[in-house]
Scaffold this motif. Structure first.
Motif, PDB file in Angstrom:
ATOM      1  N   ASP A 218      36.929  37.944  31.757  1.00  0.00           N
ATOM      2  CA  ASP A 218      36.011  38.941  31.207  1.00  0.00           C
ATOM      3  C   ASP A 218      35.879  40.159  32.109  1.00  0.00           C
ATOM      4  O   ASP A 218      35.836  41.295  31.629  1.00  0.00           O
ATOM      5  CB  ASP A 218      34.635  38.298  30.980  1.00  0.00           C
ATOM      6  CG  ASP A 218      34.691  37.200  29.924  1.00  0.00           C
ATOM      7  OD1 ASP A 218      35.619  37.225  29.097  1.00  0.00           O
ATOM      8  OD2 ASP A 218      33.807  36.322  29.956  1.00  0.00           O
ATOM      9  N   HIS A 219      35.792  39.942  33.435  1.00  0.00           N
ATOM     10  CA  HIS A 219      35.660  41.084  34.362  1.00  0.00           C
ATOM     11  C   HIS A 219      36.016  40.588  35.753  1.00  0.00           C
ATOM     12  O   HIS A 219      35.170  40.022  36.466  1.00  0.00           O
ATOM     13  CB  HIS A 219      34.245  41.645  34.327  1.00  0.00           C
ATOM     14  CG  HIS A 219      34.153  43.054  34.824  1.00  0.00           C
ATOM     15  ND1 HIS A 219      34.366  43.380  36.148  1.00  0.00           N
ATOM     16  CD2 HIS A 219      33.882  44.225  34.184  1.00  0.00           C
ATOM     17  CE1 HIS A 219      34.215  44.681  36.308  1.00  0.00           C
ATOM     18  NE2 HIS A 219      33.933  45.232  35.128  1.00  0.00           N
ATOM     19  N   GLU A 220      37.260  40.786  36.141  1.00  0.00           N
ATOM     20  CA  GLU A 220      37.746  40.237  37.404  1.00  0.00           C
ATOM     21  C   GLU A 220      37.012  40.805  38.604  1.00  0.00           C
ATOM     22  O   GLU A 220      36.681  40.079  39.545  1.00  0.00           O
ATOM     23  CB  GLU A 220      39.251  40.503  37.529  1.00  0.00           C
ATOM     24  CG  GLU A 220      39.865  39.906  38.784  1.00  0.00           C
ATOM     25  CD  GLU A 220      41.368  40.071  38.829  1.00  0.00           C
ATOM     26  OE1 GLU A 220      41.936  40.056  39.942  1.00  0.00           O
ATOM     27  OE2 GLU A 220      41.980  40.210  37.749  1.00  0.00           O
ATOM     28  N   VAL A 228      33.795  34.581  43.419  1.00  0.00           N
ATOM     29  CA  VAL A 228      34.919  33.890  42.794  1.00  0.00           C
ATOM     30  C   VAL A 228      36.217  34.420  43.396  1.00  0.00           C
ATOM     31  O   VAL A 228      36.377  35.627  43.591  1.00  0.00           O
ATOM     32  CB  VAL A 228      34.918  34.106  41.269  1.00  0.00           C
ATOM     33  CG1 VAL A 228      36.146  33.468  40.635  1.00  0.00           C
ATOM     34  CG2 VAL A 228      33.654  33.523  40.662  1.00  0.00           C
ATOM     35  N   ARG A 229      37.135  33.515  43.712  1.00  0.00           N
ATOM     36  CA  ARG A 229      38.416  33.932  44.294  1.00  0.00           C
ATOM     37  C   ARG A 229      39.459  34.035  43.185  1.00  0.00           C
ATOM     38  O   ARG A 229      40.059  33.026  42.798  1.00  0.00           O
ATOM     39  CB  ARG A 229      38.869  32.936  45.348  1.00  0.00           C
ATOM     40  CG  ARG A 229      37.971  32.875  46.590  1.00  0.00           C
ATOM     41  CD  ARG A 229      38.487  31.846  47.571  1.00  0.00           C
ATOM     42  NE  ARG A 229      38.389  30.499  47.022  1.00  0.00           N
ATOM     43  CZ  ARG A 229      39.012  29.437  47.517  1.00  0.00           C
ATOM     44  NH1 ARG A 229      39.812  29.572  48.572  1.00  0.00           N
ATOM     45  NH2 ARG A 229      38.866  28.244  46.972  1.00  0.00           N
ATOM     46  N   PRO A 230      39.689  35.207  42.646  1.00  0.00           N
ATOM     47  CA  PRO A 230      40.642  35.350  41.537  1.00  0.00           C
ATOM     48  C   PRO A 230      42.043  34.851  41.877  1.00  0.00           C
ATOM     49  O   PRO A 230      42.700  34.235  41.033  1.00  0.00           O
ATOM     50  CB  PRO A 230      40.634  36.859  41.260  1.00  0.00           C
ATOM     51  CG  PRO A 230      39.324  37.331  41.763  1.00  0.00           C
ATOM     52  CD  PRO A 230      39.037  36.495  42.970  1.00  0.00           C
ATOM     53  N   ALA A 231      42.511  35.110  43.110  1.00  0.00           N
ATOM     54  CA  ALA A 231      43.859  34.691  43.487  1.00  0.00           C
ATOM     55  C   ALA A 231      44.011  33.178  43.379  1.00  0.00           C
ATOM     56  O   ALA A 231      45.004  32.672  42.839  1.00  0.00           O
ATOM     57  CB  ALA A 231      44.167  35.154  44.914  1.00  0.00           C
ATOM     58  N   HIS A 232      43.022  32.447  43.861  1.00  0.00           N
ATOM     59  CA  HIS A 232      43.086  30.986  43.825  1.00  0.00           C
ATOM     60  C   HIS A 232      43.070  30.469  42.389  1.00  0.00           C
ATOM     61  O   HIS A 232      43.919  29.641  42.008  1.00  0.00           O
ATOM     62  CB  HIS A 232      41.899  30.407  44.607  1.00  0.00           C
ATOM     63  CG  HIS A 232      41.728  28.935  44.431  1.00  0.00           C
ATOM     64  ND1 HIS A 232      42.587  28.016  44.984  1.00  0.00           N
ATOM     65  CD2 HIS A 232      40.796  28.214  43.737  1.00  0.00           C
ATOM     66  CE1 HIS A 232      42.194  26.789  44.655  1.00  0.00           C
ATOM     67  NE2 HIS A 232      41.108  26.881  43.909  1.00  0.00           N
ATOM     68  N   ALA A 237      45.594  28.308  37.492  1.00  0.00           N
ATOM     69  CA  ALA A 237      45.804  28.342  36.043  1.00  0.00           C
ATOM     70  C   ALA A 237      47.287  28.424  35.714  1.00  0.00           C
ATOM     71  O   ALA A 237      47.765  27.772  34.772  1.00  0.00           O
ATOM     72  CB  ALA A 237      45.060  29.527  35.434  1.00  0.00           C
ATOM     73  N   PHE A 238      48.025  29.210  36.484  1.00  0.00           N
ATOM     74  CA  PHE A 238      49.471  29.313  36.267  1.00  0.00           C
ATOM     75  C   PHE A 238      50.136  27.956  36.509  1.00  0.00           C
ATOM     76  O   PHE A 238      51.027  27.535  35.751  1.00  0.00           O
ATOM     77  CB  PHE A 238      50.047  30.364  37.212  1.00  0.00           C
ATOM     78  CG  PHE A 238      51.283  31.038  36.694  1.00  0.00           C
ATOM     79  CD1 PHE A 238      51.217  32.300  36.135  1.00  0.00           C
ATOM     80  CD2 PHE A 238      52.509  30.410  36.754  1.00  0.00           C
ATOM     81  CE1 PHE A 238      52.353  32.922  35.649  1.00  0.00           C
ATOM     82  CE2 PHE A 238      53.654  31.022  36.273  1.00  0.00           C
ATOM     83  CZ  PHE A 238      53.579  32.285  35.714  1.00  0.00           C
ATOM     84  N   ALA A 239      49.720  27.249  37.557  1.00  0.00           N
ATOM     85  CA  ALA A 239      50.302  25.950  37.873  1.00  0.00           C
ATOM     86  C   ALA A 239      49.973  24.920  36.800  1.00  0.00           C
ATOM     87  O   ALA A 239      50.838  24.143  36.376  1.00  0.00           O
ATOM     88  CB  ALA A 239      49.804  25.480  39.239  1.00  0.00           C
TER      89      ALA A 239
END
Length: 351
Positions: A218-220, A228-232, A237-239
């Motif tokens: 919604d809003h990174e 919140v750590r977006p990179a983690h 989520a990709f994994a």
């Protein structure tokens, strides 16, 4: 920081830390109805293979395979907001991992599932790290490139993958005590894997991790400001997305008993993304409806016009999106709300 970002950051923090907001009392019957609908659907799904012809049972098995793959894609696209056009590549990796283990090393069928899941999870995590620098169309192009070069890569290593001819393997045999036919056993295995996958994803979506993924979508910037750590989470989520594609690829090999590079062409990744959008982004029902769409609609298009099935498929896709812009799951929700309003109105008039 702008006022808008500040407000959204506060809302994201409240959603992540305190969990779902307080809901009105009328929301509980909706959750109960969803649970009842899921149990009824599971019961019907368990009963179906004993009433259908073997070919139709096989079709349902394949629909469940695609639904498992779309579960992972939904975590990436629907929950996190990242676009991927290379999901078919991870499905191919899971399928070929299973086929190679069965053909070259005679590994038991059930032992291939955790290997395929672990390998695709690691690959997805590894590819997710450099993908963090990209977003939107740039990320979509990178994932599309993965799907494009994988097919010729599979053809090149002929001694391992069988090259263009692919690999033929055996199917899991039903235990004698079950009395099940081959198609029934394969379907029930696929159904069991799909059910466990759905339970796992449902737990993730309703957990703190799921709320963090939604906040990033919604809003990174607001989510990052509030801790919140977006990179983690984006890498995770990709994994997970790759892992479920690998699981689907493993079950695909069980059901088909054959893998070839042409089965995982670039069009598969695009079809999977289209199926998820049609089924409903961000909805747990979306992958199931999308799996049915991916399985049956291309065949329907082929039956309507054998000369140009792609044209019919495209027209059907446009028609579905025009009638249900939020997907088939959103259309079902609106139909349920409309029915509930009619029922409440009828009760009010009766009194």
């Amino acid at each position: 920081m702008s006022d808008e970002t500040t407000v959204m950051a506060e809302n994201s923090a409240a959603a992540i830390s305190s969990g779902p907001p307080d809901r009105p009392r009328t929301a509980w019957p909706v959750r109960h109805r969803n649970l009842v609908a899921a149990l009824v659907l599971l019961g019907v799904a368990c009963y179906a293979p004993f009433q259908l012809a073997p070919f139709h049972t096989f079709q349902l098995s394949m629909a469940l395979v695609y639904a498992i793959a779309l579960l992972g894609l939904n975590l990436l696209v629907g929950q996190t907001g990242q676009i991927s056009l290379g999901h078919g590549a991870f499905l191919a990796i899971g399928a070929y991992t299973t086929a190679v283990l069965l053909d070259r090393w005679d590994v038991p069928h059930f032992a291939t599932l955790p290997v395929a899941a672990a390998l695709t999870f690691v690959l997805g995590y590894g590819l997710g790290v450099p993908a963090l620098r990209l977003r939107g169309l740039y990320l979509a192009l990178v994932t599309l490139a993965i799907a494009i070069f994988l097919v010729p890569l599979l053809k090149r290593f002929e001694t391992l993958t069988g090259g263009s001819m692919g690999l033929t393997v055996g199917k899991p045999e039903a235990p004698a005590w079950t009395g099940l036919a081959e198609d029934q056993w394969l379907y029930l295995l696929t159904l069991a894997v799909a059910a466990v996958s759905y339970l796992f994803v449902a737990g993730v979506v309703r957990s703190r991790v799921g709320r963090a993924l939604n906040a990033i979508r919604d809003h990174e910037t607001a989510a990052e400001v509030m801790g919140v750590r977006p990179a983690h989470y984006k890498t995770l989520a990709f994994a997970w997305s790759a892992m479920f594609a690998g699981i689907a690829g493993c079950v695909y090999t069980w059901v088909i008993a054959f893998v070839s590079p042409d089965s995982f062409a670039t069009g598969l990744s695009i079809t999977l993304l289209a199926g998820l959008v049609v089924g409903g982004l961000g909805s747990l029902w979306g992958p199931l409806l999308g799996g049915l769409f991916v399985m049956y609609v291309p065949g329907l298009a082929q039956d309507v016009n054998q000369a140009a099935p792609g044209v019919v498929f495209g027209l059907l896709l446009i028609a579905v999106m025009y009638l249900a812009p939020t997907g088939l799951a959103g259309l079902a929700d609106r139909a349920g709300q409309w029915t509930g309003k009619l029922v409440r109105k009828g009760k009010a008039n009766a009194h």
